[in-house]
Scaffold this motif. Structure first.
Motif, PDB file in Angstrom:
ATOM      1  N   LEU A   1     -41.987   4.174  18.424  1.00  0.00           N
ATOM      2  CA  LEU A   1     -42.556   2.909  18.257  1.00  0.00           C
ATOM      3  C   LEU A   1     -43.410   2.676  19.542  1.00  0.00           C
ATOM      4  CD1 LEU A   1     -39.632   0.815  17.353  1.00  0.00           C
ATOM      5  CD2 LEU A   1     -41.763   1.194  16.242  1.00  0.00           C
ATOM      6  N   GLY A   2     -43.279   3.015  20.720  1.00  0.00           N
ATOM      7  CA  GLY A   2     -44.101   3.022  21.863  1.00  0.00           C
ATOM      8  C   GLY A   2     -45.316   3.578  21.347  1.00  0.00           C
ATOM      9  N   GLU A   3     -45.317   5.004  20.962  1.00  0.00           N
ATOM     10  CA  GLU A   3     -46.441   5.631  20.693  1.00  0.00           C
ATOM     11  C   GLU A   3     -47.435   4.825  19.523  1.00  0.00           C
ATOM     12  OE1 GLU A   3     -47.192   9.822  18.400  1.00  0.00           O
ATOM     13  OE2 GLU A   3     -45.427   9.953  19.931  1.00  0.00           O
ATOM     14  N   MET A   4     -46.661   4.330  18.777  1.00  0.00           N
ATOM     15  CA  MET A   4     -47.235   3.565  17.447  1.00  0.00           C
ATOM     16  C   MET A   4     -48.156   2.432  18.026  1.00  0.00           C
ATOM     17  SD  MET A   4     -45.253   2.233  13.946  1.00  0.00           S
ATOM     18  CE  MET A   4     -44.384   3.713  13.837  1.00  0.00           C
ATOM     19  N   ILE A   5     -47.418   1.787  18.662  1.00  0.00           N
ATOM     20  CA  ILE A   5     -48.246   0.548  19.625  1.00  0.00           C
ATOM     21  C   ILE A   5     -49.108   0.858  20.167  1.00  0.00           C
ATOM     22  CG2 ILE A   5     -47.774  -1.456  21.115  1.00  0.00           C
ATOM     23  CD1 ILE A   5     -44.846  -1.329  20.210  1.00  0.00           C
ATOM     24  N   ALA A   6     -49.069   1.874  20.884  1.00  0.00           N
ATOM     25  CA  ALA A   6     -50.321   2.368  21.557  1.00  0.00           C
ATOM     26  C   ALA A   6     -51.449   2.852  20.693  1.00  0.00           C
ATOM     27  CB  ALA A   6     -50.027   3.675  22.886  1.00  0.00           C
ATOM     28  N   GLU A   7     -51.093   3.447  19.666  1.00  0.00           N
ATOM     29  CA  GLU A   7     -52.098   3.904  18.625  1.00  0.00           C
ATOM     30  C   GLU A   7     -52.764   2.739  17.937  1.00  0.00           C
ATOM     31  OE1 GLU A   7     -50.140   6.402  15.674  1.00  0.00           O
ATOM     32  OE2 GLU A   7     -49.820   8.099  17.052  1.00  0.00           O
ATOM     33  N   LYS A   8     -51.996   1.530  17.873  1.00  0.00           N
ATOM     34  CA  LYS A   8     -52.499   0.447  17.094  1.00  0.00           C
ATOM     35  C   LYS A   8     -53.407  -0.558  18.121  1.00  0.00           C
ATOM     36  CE  LYS A   8     -50.040  -1.780  14.062  1.00  0.00           C
ATOM     37  NZ  LYS A   8     -50.554  -1.513  12.984  1.00  0.00           N
ATOM     38  N   THR A   9     -53.146  -0.261  19.369  1.00  0.00           N
ATOM     39  CA  THR A   9     -53.964  -1.040  20.090  1.00  0.00           C
ATOM     40  C   THR A   9     -54.781  -0.249  21.102  1.00  0.00           C
ATOM     41  OG1 THR A   9     -52.216  -0.971  21.851  1.00  0.00           O
ATOM     42  CG2 THR A   9     -51.940  -2.546  20.151  1.00  0.00           C
ATOM     43  N   GLY A  10     -55.196   0.914  20.950  1.00  0.00           N
ATOM     44  CA  GLY A  10     -56.211   1.429  21.806  1.00  0.00           C
ATOM     45  C   GLY A  10     -55.393   1.952  23.181  1.00  0.00           C
ATOM     46  N   GLY A  11     -53.937   2.008  23.129  1.00  0.00           N
ATOM     47  CA  GLY A  11     -53.610   2.317  24.196  1.00  0.00           C
ATOM     48  C   GLY A  11     -53.321   1.258  25.175  1.00  0.00           C
ATOM     49  N   ARG A  12     -53.638   0.026  24.619  1.00  0.00           N
ATOM     50  CA  ARG A  12     -53.440  -1.426  25.533  1.00  0.00           C
ATOM     51  C   ARG A  12     -52.066  -1.570  25.535  1.00  0.00           C
ATOM     52  NH1 ARG A  12     -57.461  -3.096  22.730  1.00  0.00           N
ATOM     53  NH2 ARG A  12     -55.908  -4.348  21.215  1.00  0.00           N
ATOM     54  N   GLY A  13     -51.271  -1.890  24.335  1.00  0.00           N
ATOM     55  CA  GLY A  13     -50.080  -2.304  24.323  1.00  0.00           C
ATOM     56  C   GLY A  13     -49.882  -3.782  23.518  1.00  0.00           C
ATOM     57  N   ALA A  14     -48.885  -4.001  23.040  1.00  0.00           N
ATOM     58  CA  ALA A  14     -48.754  -5.585  22.210  1.00  0.00           C
ATOM     59  C   ALA A  14     -49.181  -6.662  23.173  1.00  0.00           C
ATOM     60  CB  ALA A  14     -47.263  -5.527  21.510  1.00  0.00           C
ATOM     61  N   ASP A  15     -49.712  -7.596  22.442  1.00  0.00           N
ATOM     62  CA  ASP A  15     -50.114  -8.889  23.272  1.00  0.00           C
ATOM     63  C   ASP A  15     -48.744  -9.620  23.274  1.00  0.00           C
ATOM     64  OD1 ASP A  15     -53.188  -9.090  23.134  1.00  0.00           O
ATOM     65  OD2 ASP A  15     -52.656  -8.515  21.148  1.00  0.00           O
ATOM     66  N   ALA A  16     -47.713  -9.557  22.658  1.00  0.00           N
ATOM     67  CA  ALA A  16     -46.427 -10.045  22.788  1.00  0.00           C
ATOM     68  C   ALA A  16     -45.458  -9.367  22.358  1.00  0.00           C
ATOM     69  CB  ALA A  16     -46.404 -11.587  22.147  1.00  0.00           C
ATOM     70  N   VAL A  17     -44.195  -9.277  22.875  1.00  0.00           N
ATOM     71  CA  VAL A  17     -42.990  -8.894  22.438  1.00  0.00           C
ATOM     72  C   VAL A  17     -41.993  -9.698  22.283  1.00  0.00           C
ATOM     73  CG1 VAL A  17     -40.970  -7.108  22.695  1.00  0.00           C
ATOM     74  CG2 VAL A  17     -43.510  -6.363  23.377  1.00  0.00           C
ATOM     75  N   ILE A  18     -41.559 -10.163  20.987  1.00  0.00           N
ATOM     76  CA  ILE A  18     -40.537 -11.305  20.802  1.00  0.00           C
ATOM     77  C   ILE A  18     -39.277 -10.947  20.403  1.00  0.00           C
ATOM     78  CG2 ILE A  18     -40.288 -13.389  19.299  1.00  0.00           C
ATOM     79  CD1 ILE A  18     -43.418 -12.795  18.493  1.00  0.00           C
ATOM     80  N   PHE A  19     -38.337 -11.166  21.541  1.00  0.00           N
ATOM     81  CA  PHE A  19     -37.027 -11.068  21.053  1.00  0.00           C
ATOM     82  C   PHE A  19     -36.348 -12.184  20.318  1.00  0.00           C
ATOM     83  CE2 PHE A  19     -38.444  -9.103  25.113  1.00  0.00           C
ATOM     84  CZ  PHE A  19     -37.780  -7.651  25.361  1.00  0.00           C
ATOM     85  N   THR A  20     -35.745 -11.711  19.291  1.00  0.00           N
ATOM     86  CA  THR A  20     -35.025 -12.715  18.410  1.00  0.00           C
ATOM     87  C   THR A  20     -33.440 -12.287  18.311  1.00  0.00           C
ATOM     88  OG1 THR A  20     -35.503 -11.731  16.411  1.00  0.00           O
ATOM     89  CG2 THR A  20     -37.203 -13.195  17.065  1.00  0.00           C
ATOM     90  N   ALA A  21     -33.296 -11.218  18.816  1.00  0.00           N
ATOM     91  CA  ALA A  21     -31.792 -10.562  18.722  1.00  0.00           C
ATOM     92  C   ALA A  21     -32.075  -9.312  19.643  1.00  0.00           C
ATOM     93  CB  ALA A  21     -31.705 -10.043  17.455  1.00  0.00           C
ATOM     94  N   GLY A  22     -30.734  -8.912  19.847  1.00  0.00           N
ATOM     95  CA  GLY A  22     -30.612  -7.448  20.642  1.00  0.00           C
ATOM     96  C   GLY A  22     -29.767  -7.489  21.680  1.00  0.00           C
ATOM     97  N   SER A  23     -29.565  -6.715  22.492  1.00  0.00           N
ATOM     98  CA  SER A  23     -28.981  -6.628  23.818  1.00  0.00           C
ATOM     99  C   SER A  23     -29.792  -6.838  24.909  1.00  0.00           C
ATOM    100  CB  SER A  23     -28.549  -5.096  23.974  1.00  0.00           C
ATOM    101  OG  SER A  23     -27.866  -4.820  25.323  1.00  0.00           O
ATOM    102  N   SER A  24     -29.181  -7.642  25.929  1.00  0.00           N
ATOM    103  CA  SER A  24     -30.032  -8.145  27.025  1.00  0.00           C
ATOM    104  C   SER A  24     -30.553  -7.008  27.925  1.00  0.00           C
ATOM    105  CB  SER A  24     -29.198  -9.029  27.770  1.00  0.00           C
ATOM    106  OG  SER A  24     -28.081  -8.292  28.508  1.00  0.00           O
ATOM    107  N   ARG A  25     -29.781  -5.754  27.599  1.00  0.00           N
ATOM    108  CA  ARG A  25     -30.380  -4.518  28.364  1.00  0.00           C
ATOM    109  C   ARG A  25     -31.625  -3.874  28.128  1.00  0.00           C
ATOM    110  NH1 ARG A  25     -24.571  -3.074  27.298  1.00  0.00           N
ATOM    111  NH2 ARG A  25     -25.745  -1.845  25.601  1.00  0.00           N
TER     112      ARG A  25
END
Length: 203
Positions: A135-159
């Motif tokens: 996923l990290g690699e995919m996000i980098a590919e989609k953004t020219g290496g920048r990263g996502a503009d936002a990561v939204i946590f709607t569930a998951g572990s706090s860790r």
């Protein structure tokens, strides 16, 4: 189901959920009851009629949709930005669909393959379990290496929160849109927040 006073410092600043009156008001006995008692404050400020042409299941979508829209406004994402949604339950899928209507690219993540398939059926084609570690690699590919503009946590572990810092671009936003009752506190690298000018917002 809560009522802000609309007059205190919090309400005037647009932080109605922090209003002390909001925090102590409730429907009686609760929102899933067949009949509820609504206070005078509810009747004056938060209860409204909807047309008979709107089915009850659709009307019931108003409150969660309003929560998602409020969060999206706070994010300030624009057309062609990329948002990664962690958690593809009801709120995660609804958030992604609303973002798509605004022209925001979405990438959904959920460890449950059934939820991923469900999200894909709702039009979130780019939804994954992330179990392949790409996923990290995919996000980098989609953004020219920048990263996502936002990561939204709607569930998951706090860790997981600190581990997702590397998915968001410099100057981007980490959005906490879920509660974590009973979970351990999550360490945050404040030096990274400072040097990368990251925003951490909740809604």
């Amino acid at each position: 189901h809560h009522v802000p006073c609309l007059d205190c410092h919090y309400c005037r600043k647009g932080n109605e959920p922090m209003c002390r009156e909001f925090k102590v008001s409730n429907l009686v006995p609760g929102g899933f009851s067949q009949f509820v008692l609504a206070s005078e404050g509810h009747a004056r400020r938060t209860v409204f009629k909807f047309p008979a042409s709107i089915p009850f299941p659709v009307a019931a979508m108003m409150e969660p949709t309003a929560c998602c829209l409020r969060n999206i406004r706070r994010l300030g994402l624009e057309e062609d930005d990329l948002a990664v949604i962690l958690g593809l339950g009801f709120i995660g899928v609804l958030t992604a669909k609303l973002l798509q209507l605004r022209g925001v690219q979405t990438l959904g993540v959920d460890l449950d393959p059934g939820r991923v398939r469900g999200a894909q059926k709702f039009g979130l084609e780019e939804s994954f379990t992330g179990k392949d570690g790409r996923l990290g690699e995919m996000i980098a590919e989609k953004t020219g290496g920048r990263g996502a503009d936002a990561v939204i946590f709607t569930a998951g572990s706090s860790r997981l929160a600190p581990e997702r810092f590397d998915w968001v671009r410099d100057g981007g936003t980490l959005n906490i849109f879920a509660g974590y009752p009973g979970q351990p506190s999550s360490p945050i690298d404040l030096d990274a927040v400072y040097h990368r000018e990251l925003r951490i917002i909740a809604s």
